[in-house]
Motif scaffolding. Structure first.
Motif, short mmCIF file in Angstrom:
data_model
loop_
_atom_site.label_atom_id
_atom_site.label_comp_id
_atom_site.label_asym_id
_atom_site.label_seq_id
_atom_site.Cartn_x
_atom_site.Cartn_y
_atom_site.Cartn_z
N ASP A 29 7.28 16.69 5.06
CA ASP A 29 7.38 17.87 4.40
C ASP A 29 8.54 18.02 3.27
N ASP A 30 8.20 18.85 2.36
CA ASP A 30 9.37 19.19 1.35
C ASP A 30 9.30 20.61 0.88
N ASP A 31 9.46 21.60 2.00
CA ASP A 31 9.36 22.86 1.78
C ASP A 31 9.94 23.40 0.81
N ASN A 32 11.11 22.78 0.24
CA ASN A 32 12.08 23.55 -0.75
C ASN A 32 11.80 22.73 -2.17
N ASP A 33 10.79 21.92 -2.22
CA ASP A 33 10.52 21.41 -3.33
C ASP A 33 11.68 20.56 -4.12
N ARG A 34 12.35 19.80 -3.19
CA ARG A 34 13.36 18.83 -3.62
C ARG A 34 12.89 17.62 -4.59
N VAL A 35 11.73 17.09 -3.85
CA VAL A 35 11.22 15.69 -4.53
C VAL A 35 10.64 15.98 -5.63
N HIS A 36 10.90 15.24 -6.89
CA HIS A 36 10.42 15.57 -7.94
C HIS A 36 9.87 14.21 -8.25
N TRP A 37 9.35 13.34 -7.51
CA TRP A 37 8.86 12.10 -7.81
C TRP A 37 7.34 12.14 -7.05
N PRO A 38 6.29 12.28 -7.64
CA PRO A 38 5.09 12.69 -6.94
C PRO A 38 4.79 11.95 -5.65
N PRO A 39 4.90 10.50 -5.95
CA PRO A 39 4.47 9.78 -4.76
C PRO A 39 5.32 9.53 -3.61
N ALA A 40 6.50 10.12 -3.77
CA ALA A 40 7.53 9.91 -2.87
C ALA A 40 7.18 10.12 -1.28
N LYS A 41 6.68 11.39 -1.16
CA LYS A 41 6.24 11.89 0.37
C LYS A 41 5.17 10.73 0.92
N ARG A 42 4.28 10.24 0.25
CA ARG A 42 3.21 9.36 0.54
C ARG A 42 3.79 7.92 0.93
N TYR A 43 4.72 7.52 -0.04
CA TYR A 43 5.37 6.50 0.22
C TYR A 43 6.38 6.61 1.45
N LEU A 44 7.03 7.49 1.42
CA LEU A 44 8.14 7.40 2.87
C LEU A 44 7.22 7.53 3.99
N ALA A 45 6.15 8.12 4.03
CA ALA A 45 5.37 8.19 5.15
C ALA A 45 4.99 6.77 5.52
N ALA A 164 11.27 2.95 -9.86
CA ALA A 164 11.91 1.72 -8.84
C ALA A 164 13.15 2.50 -8.17
N ILE A 165 13.71 3.35 -8.95
CA ILE A 165 14.91 4.21 -8.02
C ILE A 165 14.45 4.97 -6.84
N CYS A 166 13.35 5.76 -7.25
CA CYS A 166 12.92 6.47 -5.90
C CYS A 166 12.12 5.59 -4.83
N GLU A 167 11.40 4.56 -5.40
CA GLU A 167 10.84 3.43 -4.32
C GLU A 167 11.95 2.99 -3.46
N GLU A 168 13.10 2.53 -4.02
CA GLU A 168 14.21 1.93 -3.27
C GLU A 168 14.65 2.86 -2.49
N LEU A 169 15.00 3.95 -2.74
CA LEU A 169 15.59 5.13 -1.97
C LEU A 169 14.84 5.42 -0.88
N THR A 170 13.57 5.70 -1.05
CA THR A 170 12.66 6.11 -0.03
C THR A 170 12.40 4.79 1.12
N ARG A 171 12.48 3.53 0.64
CA ARG A 171 12.27 2.42 1.46
C ARG A 171 13.66 2.48 2.35
N GLU A 172 14.75 2.62 1.91
CA GLU A 172 15.95 2.74 2.46
C GLU A 172 15.97 3.77 3.61
N LEU A 173 15.55 4.80 3.22
CA LEU A 173 15.27 6.04 4.06
C LEU A 173 14.31 5.78 5.37
#
Length: 195
Positions: A29-45, A164-173
């Motif tokens: 969930d991103d209730d506060n709309d912090r994520v500005h990279w559309p695939p981030a939530k799906r990629y993180l899951a 690439a930055i967002c992908e690496e960040l979500t992978r690390e998380l």
């Protein structure tokens, strides 16, 4: 000499909670709309799911396509609670990840933390319908277990593009989140949870 200082003798960390062997839903969930990279939530899951399966911390994970199908089939989907969404998806537990903060751009101000993401993680018991206080299995505190990931300026420059930055960040998380659920050894420069 490094061995005498403790390097190479890594500390073992127990899982904070063991997940069920029955179906698990990973809900971001991103209730506060912090994520500005559309695939981030799906990629993180998806990354959390892969980490859990890779380390045998989960046996059955409900695919994210199930969530998308439920979202399309139910116009009021976003108004439903986490436990109810898990029930609709056929899960026994939900690993609920709530994004608190997110920054990932090619231009940055802080060279030590040029890109970062902060989240809280909770585990919800989908089967508990009677006593609301027993719906959350872990952690026992009210805010969830905090987890962060960050990239240095040098790493951001090397990655070059926002995707690439967002992908690496979500992978690390995702790697850090999954470690809550399986026994592992700390790296030489890694701190234990809460340490």
């Amino acid at each position: 000499m490094l061995y005498a200082l403790g390097f190479g003798r890594t500390q073992k960390v127990k899982a904070e909670i063991k997940l069920t062997e029955n179906p698990i839903l990973i809900l971001v969930d991103d209730d506060n709309d912090r994520v500005h990279w559309p695939p981030a939530k799906r990629y993180l899951a998806d990354e959390v799911a892969q980490e859990l399966l890779r380390h045998k911390a989960a046996k059955q994970i409900i695919p994210q396509e199930t969530i998308e199908a439920l979202r399309q089939a139910h116009p009021d989907f976003d108004k439903r609670g986490c436990r109810e969404v898990g029930e609709m998806a056929g899960a026994e537990q939900v690993v609920w990840i709530q994004i608190q903060d997110f920054f990932a751009e090619e231009d940055f101000l802080d060279a030590t933390e040029a890109a970062f993401v902060q989240a809280t993680v909770k585990v919800i018991n989908v089967l508990e319908k009677e006593q609301r206080m027993h719906v959350r299995i872990w952690p026992t505190g009210s805010s969830g277990s905090a987890v962060t990931a960050s990239l240095t300026g040098a790493h951001v420059v090397q990655l070059k593009k926002k995707d690439a930055i967002c992908e690496e960040l979500t992978r690390e998380l995702a790697e850090k989140i999954a470690k809550f659920f399986y026994d592992h050894r700390l790296g030489d420069f890694e701190k234990p949870p809460g340490g």
